[in-house]
Every structure is written in structure tokens, then in C-alpha cells.
Design an enzyme around this catalytic site. Structure first.
Site, PDB file in Angstrom:
ATOM      1  NE  ARG A   1      -7.171   7.216   6.412  1.00 30.64           N
ATOM      2  CZ  ARG A   1      -7.497   6.220   5.570  1.00 30.64           C
ATOM      3  NH1 ARG A   1      -6.967   5.022   5.716  1.00 30.64           N
ATOM      4  NH2 ARG A   1      -8.351   6.432   4.585  1.00 30.64           N
TER       5      ARG A   1
ATOM      6  CG  PHE B   1      -2.368  -0.159   0.949  1.00 27.10           C
ATOM      7  CD1 PHE B   1      -2.840  -1.128   0.088  1.00 27.10           C
ATOM      8  CD2 PHE B   1      -3.297   0.708   1.547  1.00 27.10           C
ATOM      9  CE1 PHE B   1      -4.194  -1.248  -0.187  1.00 27.10           C
ATOM     10  CE2 PHE B   1      -4.651   0.591   1.286  1.00 27.10           C
ATOM     11  CZ  PHE B   1      -5.112  -0.382   0.417  1.00 27.10           C
TER      12      PHE B   1
ATOM     13  CD  GLN C   1      -5.943  10.016   3.031  1.00 24.47           C
ATOM     14  OE1 GLN C   1      -6.646   9.063   3.317  1.00 24.47           O
ATOM     15  NE2 GLN C   1      -4.653  10.054   3.283  1.00 24.47           N
TER      16      GLN C   1
ATOM     17  CG  HIS D   1      -8.402   7.674  -2.172  1.00 28.00           C
ATOM     18  ND1 HIS D   1      -8.046   7.168  -3.400  1.00 28.00           N
ATOM     19  CD2 HIS D   1      -8.183   6.687  -1.270  1.00 28.00           C
ATOM     20  CE1 HIS D   1      -7.617   5.917  -3.243  1.00 28.00           C
ATOM     21  NE2 HIS D   1      -7.695   5.602  -1.963  1.00 28.00           N
TER      22      HIS D   1
ATOM     23  CG  LEU E   1     -11.957   4.418  -2.767  1.00 28.78           C
ATOM     24  CD1 LEU E   1     -11.123   5.671  -2.659  1.00 28.78           C
ATOM     25  CD2 LEU E   1     -11.892   3.634  -1.476  1.00 28.78           C
TER      26      LEU E   1
ATOM     27  CD  GLU F   1      -2.995   3.729  -1.005  1.00 32.16           C
ATOM     28  OE1 GLU F   1      -3.580   4.821  -0.826  1.00 32.16           O
ATOM     29  OE2 GLU F   1      -2.130   3.303  -0.238  1.00 32.16           O
TER      30      GLU F   1
ATOM     31  NE  ARG G   1      -4.963   6.354   0.544  1.00 33.39           N
ATOM     32  CZ  ARG G   1      -5.891   5.697   1.214  1.00 33.39           C
ATOM     33  NH1 ARG G   1      -6.666   6.346   2.066  1.00 33.39           N
ATOM     34  NH2 ARG G   1      -6.055   4.410   1.041  1.00 33.39           N
TER      35      ARG G   1
ATOM     36  CG  HIS H   1     -10.764   8.706   1.143  1.00 31.57           C
ATOM     37  ND1 HIS H   1     -11.790   7.841   0.830  1.00 31.57           N
ATOM     38  CD2 HIS H   1      -9.792   7.955   1.735  1.00 31.57           C
ATOM     39  CE1 HIS H   1     -11.444   6.607   1.220  1.00 31.57           C
ATOM     40  NE2 HIS H   1     -10.248   6.660   1.779  1.00 31.57           N
TER      41      HIS H   1
END
Ligand SMILES: Cc1cc2nc3c(=O)[nH]c(=O)nc-3n(C[C@H](O)[C@H](O)[C@H](O)COP(=O)(O)OP(=O)(O)OC[C@H]3O[C@@H](n4cnc5c(N)ncnc54)[C@H](O)[C@@H]3O)c2cc1C
Length: 541
Positions: free
Chosen positions: A356, A98, A211, A213, A223, A226, A257, A321
Site C-alpha cells: 500500500r 509521500f 506492510q 513501515h 510510528l 512518512e 514502503r 503496520h
């Protein structure tokens, strides 16, 4: 639910109040996975370092260490509850790479991780005899003499107001994505808990860090996990260039991100986008891998973008997000109000700081949910039942009656539409003083107009228009807190990127933003960041 299970295990009477059915909470939509250093070649220290770096050094390092140390045991606990993790060929819990992670440490259930976790938690909630009040909408946290006394909620079916008298309360109301026009978040993610806690006297922390995304569908904001890049997907611009090679030469699409979203926005602004998007190319992964690892993503792309990722790249753009900020708590979920706790996305411990990492927020909800549940029950055993101030139910009833009585005002959806547009235009991936100040003026004006909103539906049964008014009140407070924090922070750190202050400034700004409500006004202050062993350094991917 994780907090409720822990509290019920200690033998207390526990109630769960939720405005939607528990398994429809936004967590059900989580796709990509949840992090833990399970592999002997990985370590919780590596996980902690990646999280600190990802946070742009704003996360509190004592809390991050705790999160990463306790993560493996919580993954195994979920497995014992029945979570069916995807496996590798040797039968171990599989882990995918990730963004921002130095090792593949994201555990997953295909691309439906949240669904899997939420359902096993729900089973445990039932097993432990937690009383569930579903479709009850909390409209007030009752606090007197700086101690929590319970909550007041509207029962949707009847419109009746109820008091829930308790020794302690854990807020776990999720994020505020719906403050923005396009977001990955569910309709229910309206930041209620943050607004309610602020009004009850608790502090919000680091609200300016929103955040965006990197891979959301245009228009709907749905979404694309990721995990699609974790499995090897590329990002391309209109010239077919894999542009992340320029912005993060080492890890490319798997930078954190904030970095990827800024790169995409820069490409789009420079005219190298495709209809306001960039392209996510999965074709080289092949049909078999896409069908096995990303089946839901394929369905979503076909149904909502008209594109089969086996054959064509998916158009994507940055979308609102996740809220790094939230109700300020310690590592046991405790706020400054006795008996009031918070956990999950509504809380700010802070483990995510200014940005994050993917897979860390389900983990945050599980680890700190458990800890908050345990701490709240310990508090209950040590405390006498506080008195519930009778006037609070009457006051809430008056407030609701007053909204229902009003006529001739604007409907809430007009104000809400203007608010979400103002947030999108003034407080997005890139920000500057002029736009932020304008956004703040806009929200101030909308708050004035909000005082006069009126409803066309005056009924008691499932009056969703009334709930929309209540939600809007919280959202306007949340929006204002985000903007006040963003105007104030004159630097660029993590997801907060100021074009007029493009550098991170540790000397002035290595600190948390706090926001309190006093006499109806939002006041700003700050708090030191806890640094243990990871000294702030330049962030490169
Ligand atoms: C599409 C999507 C995909 C994601 N994927 C991942 C991922 O792969 N990995 C990861 O780590 N994170 C992911 N995240 C983030 C993560 O899922 C969330 O941060 C996390 O699940 C939030 O959990 P929560 O329990 O705090 O809140 P939620 O799951 O949002 O639950 C909030 C609960 O509060 C209740 N509630 C709210 N307001 C009220 C009120 N006024 N009265 C009564 N009840 C109320 C709601 O009914 C709901 O039950 C994703 C987020 C989204 C939107």
C-alpha cells in the site's frame, strides 16, 4: 462511521457497534495524510498508476481507478463536514509528497490527519441519529443459508450477551497489527472482523502481504509518519551515509514502503545499523518547519525515544503496520455472503495489492466505506427481514460459559506472547520457507493449547481477560492465514519478500490468494487479478 453515515442518510435505522469509543478507533492515530489528485497539474490517472505500481501490479485496476477517481470529491465532502485541512499560502488545501507518489497529493491536518477525520465523522454519525453501542464487543457474525442475520456482542459493562438482528452488516473492524510483537497499531487492532468473517464462511484475500513501515521507534513500535520524509527527512546508516541513494537512486527516501523497509533491514543485517536501527535525520529542516508541520512527531520523539529531532536524528526501524489483505469484497464492499459487507482495513477490495502507498488507506476507508454503506442500504430496501436463528445466541452463551468455567489451563497472555514472537521471527520483512514453515507449526501448536486456556477473572463487569481470550482466537486464525499464504507464494512481490524466491514471477503468481475455512480447516485457492490499462512492468524508484 463513513458507512453508517451513508446508510443513515437513506433513512434506515442504523446501529454502530464498537468495542472502544468510536473516536478511540485506531484511525485516530493516523498522522501523515490522505491522498487525492486535487491539483490541476496532477490527475486521478497519475494517482491510479502510482497505486498500481506501488501494489507491485497485484491491485485490481478497476477498483484502483474507482478509488482515485472518487478521491477528490470525498476530500471535499470531508471538508464540508468540517475537516480543517492544512492550507498552502494561496489558501488551497495543502498537499505533501509521500512515498511512491509521482506528485505531492497527500492532504493533511498537520500530523494529526486521522484525528481530524475521525472526529468530523463522529459528529455526522450523531447528527444522522445512528445508535451507538460503544464498548460492545462483537463475538459472532450470525449467518444462515449464506445470508447475514446480524451479530452477537458482549456488553462490557455487564458481561451480557446481546443479539443485534439486522438485514445487513458492514464489518469495519480495522487491521491485525497486534498479531506481531512490535507494531504501530492500537491495542484494539486484533483482526477480529477477519477472524469472524472467516468463521462465518467469507473468504480472506492476500493475507501474506503485511506492510512493515520503515520508520517506527524501537521497542514501542510507535510510528514516525512518512510525512517526516515527505517534508525532507533523510535516512542515515551508522557511517552517516544516506543509504537510500543506493536502493532507489531517483526518489531515495520517498520510494514505496516495502522498498525502504528492505533497504533498512539490509543495512542493519550488514552491520551498518545503530543498535538494530537506522537514523531519521530531520535537523536540516530547521526548528520552525518541524514545529509547524511535525509537532506531534517532535513530541513523540522526545517522549518515547529521548531525542529532540531539532537537535539529533531519531532511531527508527521497520515495524508491522498495515494489512494489505483482508475480507474479500467487490467495489461495493460486498462479500460472497448476502447482506455481509466489509470496508476499511479489515477488507481487501483490492486496491493495495502487494504494497500500500502511504495516504491510500484512509482514502480506502472513506471511499469504500461510503460505497459499502450505500450498497448495504440498497440491499436492505430490497430484502425482507431475515429470521434470526435463536440457537445462535444460546450457542454463543454456551461458548462463553465454557471459557469462564475452565480452570487450571494456561492464561491467554502466554499464548499471545508466543504467537507475536513467532510472527515476528518467521514472517517479517524477509522470509524463507524454513522459517515460515516453523512459524506455521508454532501457530498450529498454539491453537491446540488455546483450546484449554483458562481465566483468573470470572466476573461479568469489564472482564477484559475474557475479551482477550476471544481476541486471541481470532488472532490465531489470522496469523495462520498470513503464514499459509506466505508459505504458498513462492515469489517476491511488494511486501512479501522471499529470500529463497527473490524474483517476482508474473507467470505463476500474478494472482490473488484466497483463504476459506471449511470444517475448521483453512483452505487455499486463488483468483485472477483485474488488469485494465496498466501492464505489469519492472518496478523501479
Ligand atoms: C499509527 C498509524 C498511522 C497511520 N497513518 C496513516 C496515514 O497517515 N494515512 C493513511 O492513509 N493511513 C494511515 N494509517 C492506516 C489507517 O489509519 C488505517 O488503515 C485506517 O484508519 C483503518 O480504519 P478502519 O476504520 O478500517 O479501522 P479502525 O480505525 O481501526 O477502527 C476499527 C473499529 O472497529 C471496532 N472493532 C474492532 N473489533 C471489534 C469487535 N470485535 N467488536 C466491536 N467493534 C470492534 C473498533 O472498536 C474500532 O472502532 C495509519 C495507521 C497507524 C496504525
Amino acid at each position: 462511521m463513513r458507512a453508517a453515515i451513508e446508510a443513515a442518510k437513506s433513512g434506515l435505522n442504523v446501529a454502530l457497534v464498537t468495542k472502544v469509543y468510536p473516536v478511540r478507533s485506531h484511525s485516530v492515530a493516523a498522522q501523515g495524510g490522505i491522498n487525492a489528485a486535487l491539483n490541476p497539474a496532477d490527475s486521478w490517472e497519475n494517482h491510479a498508476f502510482d497505486t498500481v505500481k506501488g501494489s507491485d501490479y497485484l491491485g485490481d485496476q478497476d477498483a484502483i481507478e474507482l478509488l482515485c477517481r472518487e478521491a477528490p470529491e470525498d476530500i471535499l465532502a470531508l471538508e464540508r463536514m468540517g475537516a480543517v485541512w492544512s492550507r498552502d499560502f494561496d489558501g488551497n488545501i495543502a498537499q505533501r509528497p509521500f512515498g511512491g507518489a509521482g506528485y505531492p497529493r497527500t492532504c493533511y491536518l498537520a500530523d494529526r490527519t486521522g484525528h481530524g477525520i475521525l472526529h468530523v465523522l463522529y459528529e455526522q454519525v450523531i447528527r444522522h441519529g445512528v445508535i451507538i453501542y460503544d464498548e460492545w464487543h462483537v463475538v459472532k457474525l450470525v449467518v444462515k443459508d449464506n445470508a447475514a442475520r446480524g451479530v452477537i456482542a458482549i456488553e462490557l459493562k455487564t458481561g451480557r450477551l446481546h443479539r443485534l438482528h439486522s438485514k445487513a452488516a458492514v464489518i469495519a473492524t480495522g487491521g491485525y497489527g497486534r498479531v506481531y510483537k512490535t507494531t504501530t497499531n492500537a491495542l484494539s487492532s486484533t483482526g477480529d472482523g477477519m477472524g469472524l468473517a472467516l468463521s462465518a464462511g467469507a473468504a480472506l484475500m492476500d493475507m501474506e502481504f503485511v506492510q512493515f513501515h520503515p520508520t517506527t521507534l524501537p521497542r514501542t513500535g510507535i510510528l514516525i509518519t512518512e510525512g517526516a520524509r515527505g517534508e525532507g527527512g533523510y535516512l542515515l546508516n551508522s557511517k552517516g551515509e544516506r543509504f537510500m541513494e543506493k536502493y532507489a537512486p531517483k526518489v531515495k527516501e520517498l520510494a514505496s514502503r516495502d522498498v525502504v523497509s528492505r533497504a533498512e533491514q539490509t543495512e542493519i543485517d550488514a552491520g551498518r545499523g545503530v543498535d538494530g536501527c537506522v537514523l531519521l535525520d530531520l535537523r536540516h529542516l530547521g526548528a520552525e518547519k518541524i514545529n509547524e508541520r511535525l509537532p506531534q512527531i517532535r513530541d513523540i520523539a522526545i517522549n518515547f525515544a529521548g531525542v529532540d529531532p531539532i537537535e539529533k536524528p531519531i532511531p527508527v526501524r521497520p515495524g508491522a503496520h498495515y494489512s494489505m489483505g483482508g475480507i474479500m469484497t467487490d467495489v461495493n464492499g460486498m462479500t460472497a455472503i448476502a447482506g455481509l459487507y466489509a470496508a476499511g482495513e479489515s477488507a481487501c477490495v483490492s486496491v493495495h495489492g502487494a504494497n500500500r502507498l502511504g495516504g491510500n488507506s484512509l482514502l480506502d476507508a472513506v471511499v469504500f466505506g461510503r460505497r459499502a454503506g450505500a450498497a448495504a442500504s440498497e440491499f436492505c430496501f430490497q430484502t425482507a427481514f431475515p429470521e434470526f436463528p435463536d440457537s445462535s445466541l444460546k450457542d454463543a452463551a454456551h461458548e462463553v460459559a465454557d471459557i469462564l468455567k475452565r480452570d487450571g489451563g494456561e492464561p491467554a497472555f502466554i499464548i499471545r506472547g508466543e504467537m507475536t514472537a513467532a510472527m515476528e521471527n518467521s514472517c517479517g520483512v524477509f522470509r524463507d520457507k524454513e522459517r515460515l514453515t516453523k512459524g506455521l507449526e508454532n501457530i498450529r501448536e498454539l491453537k491446540e493449547r488455546y483450546k484449554k486456556v483458562s481465566l483468573s477473572d470470572k466476573s461479568d463487569c469489564f472482564n477484559t481477560e475474557l475479551l482477550a481470550v476471544v481476541e486471541l482466537g481470532n488472532m490465531l486464525d489470522v496469523a495462520k492465514a498470513i503464514l499459509i499464504g506466505a508459505v504458498n507464494r513462492e515469489e517476491s512481490r511488494g511486501a512479501h519478500s522471499r529470500t529463497d524466491f527473490p524474483r517476482r514471477d508474473d507467470e505463476k503468481w500474478l494472482k490473488h490468494t484466497l483463504i476459506n475455512k471449511t470444517n475448521g480447516e483453512l483452505k487455499i485457492s486463488c483468483k485472477d487479478v483485474t488488469i485494465t490499462k496498466y501492464k505489469p512492468a519492472e518496478r523501479k524508484y
